[in-house]
Design an enzyme around this catalytic site. Structure first.
Site, PDB file in Angstrom:
ATOM      1  N   SER A 312       4.066  -4.922   9.237  1.00 26.39           N
ATOM      2  CA  SER A 312       2.769  -5.284   9.832  1.00 26.39           C
ATOM      3  C   SER A 312       2.379  -6.658   9.299  1.00 26.39           C
ATOM      4  CB  SER A 312       1.696  -4.270   9.418  1.00 26.39           C
ATOM      5  OG  SER A 312       1.205  -4.577   8.117  1.00 26.39           O
ATOM      6  N   ASP A 313       1.377  -7.264   9.893  1.00 23.86           N
ATOM      7  CA  ASP A 313       0.807  -8.448   9.258  1.00 23.86           C
ATOM      8  C   ASP A 313      -0.315  -7.975   8.327  1.00 23.86           C
ATOM      9  OD1 ASP A 313       0.254 -11.019   8.460  1.00 23.86           O
ATOM     10  OD2 ASP A 313       0.047 -11.853  10.468  1.00 23.86           O
ATOM     11  N   TRP A 314      -0.849  -8.913   7.598  1.00 20.11           N
ATOM     12  CA  TRP A 314      -1.804  -8.694   6.501  1.00 20.11           C
ATOM     13  C   TRP A 314      -2.980  -7.790   6.928  1.00 20.11           C
ATOM     14  CZ3 TRP A 314      -1.462 -10.736   1.547  1.00 20.11           C
ATOM     15  CH2 TRP A 314      -2.632 -10.751   0.780  1.00 20.11           C
ATOM     16  N   ASP A 316      -3.362  -5.474   8.829  1.00 20.93           N
ATOM     17  CA  ASP A 316      -3.600  -5.290  10.256  1.00 20.93           C
ATOM     18  C   ASP A 316      -3.600  -3.844  10.716  1.00 20.93           C
ATOM     19  OD1 ASP A 316      -4.366  -7.743  11.207  1.00 20.93           O
ATOM     20  OD2 ASP A 316      -2.313  -8.494  11.201  1.00 20.93           O
TER      21      ASP A 316
END
Ligand code: BGC
Length: 752
Positions: A312-314, A316
């Site tokens: 995932s991104d930060w 998210d």
């Protein structure tokens, strides 16, 4: 690891990535894969649910750090590290804890982490440390810090991008880290977006070729090699064109356009064997990508054949309930993302993901088969990296860190990126006997040459930059002698300081070099409301124009700021983008003629803040009353010499859709200097069942020519190049007239 991924054949929709290399699979590779699968199965059989979910959990360095030492570096806290690695069995840690560290400091902390992971946990699974090495190992002090991707795209030098990937991989491995969160493969088609400079520009073909080369450079053919790392293509998919232009806001992209443009670089990187992928933080058509199983599984794995793991991104997953409002609470968000195909959560600040996921499996809401699938994919990359055999950093690599040879490559990259936008009456190159006024907010800073992801996230801590590197001012002083240079900053980005002093200094010099552009920024803090260059910079140029002295404008900017009102004031304009640590020297080399510029714009440079379309727009966007009227077109870039194209020939005038078409053209250097020309081949499908773009770039190459020399360049096009995504959202080739445009020459052919 999914068994189906081994037999998936990339569908015709995605075979497009012509010209991009792919990883060949040999019998030995198959045997190795089977051995790895066996090891993974054995390990999975031994793992508890908690150990599995731990592998899917990634926390940031701050979570395991305590005190800051005298150098400003967060130091590991043994208790917190125990909590992460032993109690929560986390699979990964990321980031730099605020600022770049020395190689030695990295080696020390990574060694400490791996010692704990391998010696103090039941199964001894090593962690995979992830870092944003976006333009070189930018979180290791003294690293080779390259031009940002946007500038690398301007070089059109694919080998150089591959070499950048190699050097970056070596330098982050030398810092003990095996995983890089790059390349960025979004298409920079909205210049307002603050991450435009992290992309390879607006074109799908350039981004595909360059992105794949960067992956190859980082990964080689085998990421277990000591100098290779696992790459991460990001941010999948459609992150780069928020409708509002603001970071992490919604994009609206029809599936046809997603496939026609945005998917292509990811398909090329998947074909090149990229090991991991990071998800788009935001949403497309109302669906947050972290919750989109169609994109994360059906398309990514089913069509692109990707078989690494998805991170995932930060924060998210949390954003699914905090920002995107598709989940009621954190627990539902975790379930949604994991079931959509996210394998690892960049949580990053706590163990909430871990706690929820363990519970979701216990209550039967998330099947253990999904957990096994995700963990197998993560373990596969750890095995492929050789982390089980060699969890500790290889200290020998330090000898190869930031060598002079790497610096030379970096300098070459910065020089090749330089794009000369305007050069009236051959104002450039300047003679070295000139007296120069250097002015503007970008004159004497290293940060503005580098941009975000440099030493710190925002890249704005000037004090941390290596003082031995040259700013533009210092590099100009080196060329003409400090006594021949006056320096008056005159304005900051948002304030006038002393324009009148610059105006009076102008009377004492032969030429003015105005260094304008943007301060450094990264991600959301780089949001802007207006694409116009800031008012104080505009006024500086307008006032200097009144002196009658020739003005050379140097732009160091991450996105094309509108400068329509001062373009006529400058005799010459040099676009330097964010050229990296050697950028100051490269700029001065071009200004004083030691380098002949050859870069070409990898985006359309807008003339107006409110009217922007890309080069591959539709005819209606350039038909009365609309006029496609950019400041400079995509692909624009001048040289100190002249080139003449001639003899454009097609192998056939009529072909069947499956036939290859060979295109040849002759390029001659008709000027008096050696130079390099980037040859770009565009294709136009004249009439099609889906409104065709006026043209699309299909091939490019760079030709070096001495004065009087000429060369014939040959390109081959085929089905994938003639195809577009048709009304059924599938690639089709339709019979009819096509045109090839190359260096101002055009030839037509027909597909029957
Ligand atoms: C960015 C990613 C980056 C991640 C880790 C996020 O905010 O969007 O590109 O890899 O942080 O630093």
């Amino acid at each position: 690891m999914r068994t189906y991924a081994i037999i998936v054949i990339v569908t015709a929709a995605l075979v497009w990535a012509a010209g991009c290399a792919s990883i060949e699979t040999t019998a030995a590779d198959n045997q190795k894969d089977q051995q790895m699968e066996k090891k993974i199965d054995e390990l999975l059989a031994k793992m508890t649910l908690e150990e599995k979910v731990g592998q899917m959990t990634q926390v940031t360095l701050e979570v395991v750090a305590g005190e800051t030492n005298e150098d400003g570096w967060l130091m590991l806290d043994d208790k917190k590290l125990q909590d992460a690695i032993v109690t929560h069995q986390v699979g990964s840690i990321l980031n730099c804890g605020g600022q770049a560290r020395t190689v030695d400091n990295w080696l020390q902390i990574i060694t400490q982490m791996q010692a704990m992971a391998t010696k103090q946990t039941r199964l001894g699974i090593p962690i995979i440390y992830g870092i944003d090495a976006i333009h070189g190992a930018n979180y290791t002090l003294g690293a080779t810090i390259f031009p940002q991707h946007i500038a690398m795209a301007a070089t059109s030098n694919v080998d150089l991008v591959r070499t950048e990937g190699e050097i970056t991989a070596l330098e982050i491995r030398a810092s003990g880290m095996p995983w890089n969160f790059g390349p960025v493969l979004g298409l920079g088609r909205n210049p307002m977006w603050p991450r435009q400079w992290e992309t390879f520009g607006e074109d799908a073909y350039i981004s595909s070729v360059m992105g794949a080369a960067y992956v190859e450079g980082q990964q080689g053919s085998d990421i277990s090699q000591p100098t290779k790392v696992a790459a991460c293509m990001k941010h999948y998919l459609g992150y780069s064109v928020p409708l509002s232009g603001k970071d992490r806001t919604p994009a609206y992209i029809p599936e046809r356009q997603l496939r026609q443009l945005f998917l292509k670089p990811f398909a090329a990187a998947a074909k090149a064997g990229v090991a991991t992928v990071m998800v788009n933080s935001s949403e497309i058509n109302g669906i947050p990508v972290h919750s989109d199983r169609f994109l994360l599984v059906d398309v990514l794995r089913g069509e692109l054949g990707f078989d690494g793991f998805v991170v995932s991104d930060w924060a998210d997953i949390d954003n699914l309930y905090k920002r995107e409002m598709v989940a009621r609470d954190q627990r539902e968000a975790v379930k949604m993302a994991v079931m959509a195909g996210v394998d690892m959560s960049m949580v990053p600040n706590d163990y909430s993901f871990y706690d929820h996921l363990v519970d979701l499996v216990k209550t039967g809401e998330v099947p253990i088969s999904r957990i096994d699938e995700a963990v197998a994919d993560i373990l596969l990359v750890k095995f492929q990296l050789g982390l089980f055999e060699r969890p500790y950093p290889n200290k020998q690599l330090k000898k190869q860190f930031a060598t002079d040879a790497s610096r030379q490559v970096n300098l070459q990259a910065a020089r090749e990126a330089m794009t000369l936008l305007k050069n009236e009456s051959d104002l450039l190159p300047l003679g070295k006997d000139k007296k120069v006024l250097v002015t503007g907010p970008c004159s004497n800073k290293l940060s503005v040459l580098n941009g975000g992801w440099t030493i710190t996230w925002q890249g704005d801590n000037e004090a941390l930059y290596p003082q031995e590197k040259s700013t533009i001012l210092e590099a100009i002083q080196d060329k003409v002698g400090a006594s021949n240079v006056e320096y008056i900053e005159a304005v900051t980005f948002d304030k006038e300081l002393d324009i009148s002093r610059a105006v009076s200094a102008a009377s004492r010099v032969d030429v003015i070099v105005a260094c304008l552009g943007e301060p450094t920024y990264c991600e959301t803090p780089g949001n802007i409301d207006d694409l116009m260059l800031t008012a104080p910079q505009i006024r500086l140029v307008q006032e200097l124009t009144k002196t009658g002295k020739p003005i050379v404008m140097v732009l160091t900017e991450g996105r094309p700021r509108v400068i329509r009102t001062i373009v006529d004031d400058a005799g010459a304009i040099l676009m330097a983008y964010l050229p990296g640590m050697e950028g100051g020297q490269a700029i001065a080399d071009v200004l004083f003629g030691d380098t002949n510029p050859s870069g070409k714009l990898p985006f359309t440079y807008p003339k107006y803040s409110g009217w922007h379309v890309c080069y591959d727009h539709k005819k209606s966007e350039n038909a009365a009353p609309n006029k496609f009227d950019p400041q400079w077109e995509f692909g624009h870039g001048l040289s100190y010499t002249t080139f003449k194209y001639g003899d454009l020939k097609l192998s056939k005038k009529q072909i069947s859709p499956d036939e290859k078409l060979t295109v040849t053209v002759n390029i001659a250097n008709t000027g008096s200097r050696e130079g390099a020309e980037i040859v770009q081949l565009y294709l136009s499908d004249v009439v099609a069942s889906v409104t065709p773009p006026v043209k699309s770039l299909k091939r490019f190459t760079k030709v070096h020519l001495t004065p009087g020399q000429s060369k014939t360049v040959r390109f081959e096009l085929g089905w994938d190049d003639f195809a577009f995504i048709g009304r059924q959202n599938k690639p089709v080739v339709e019979p009819g007239e096509f045109k090839i445009t190359l260096g101002g020459l055009t030839e037509a052919f027909e597909i029957q």
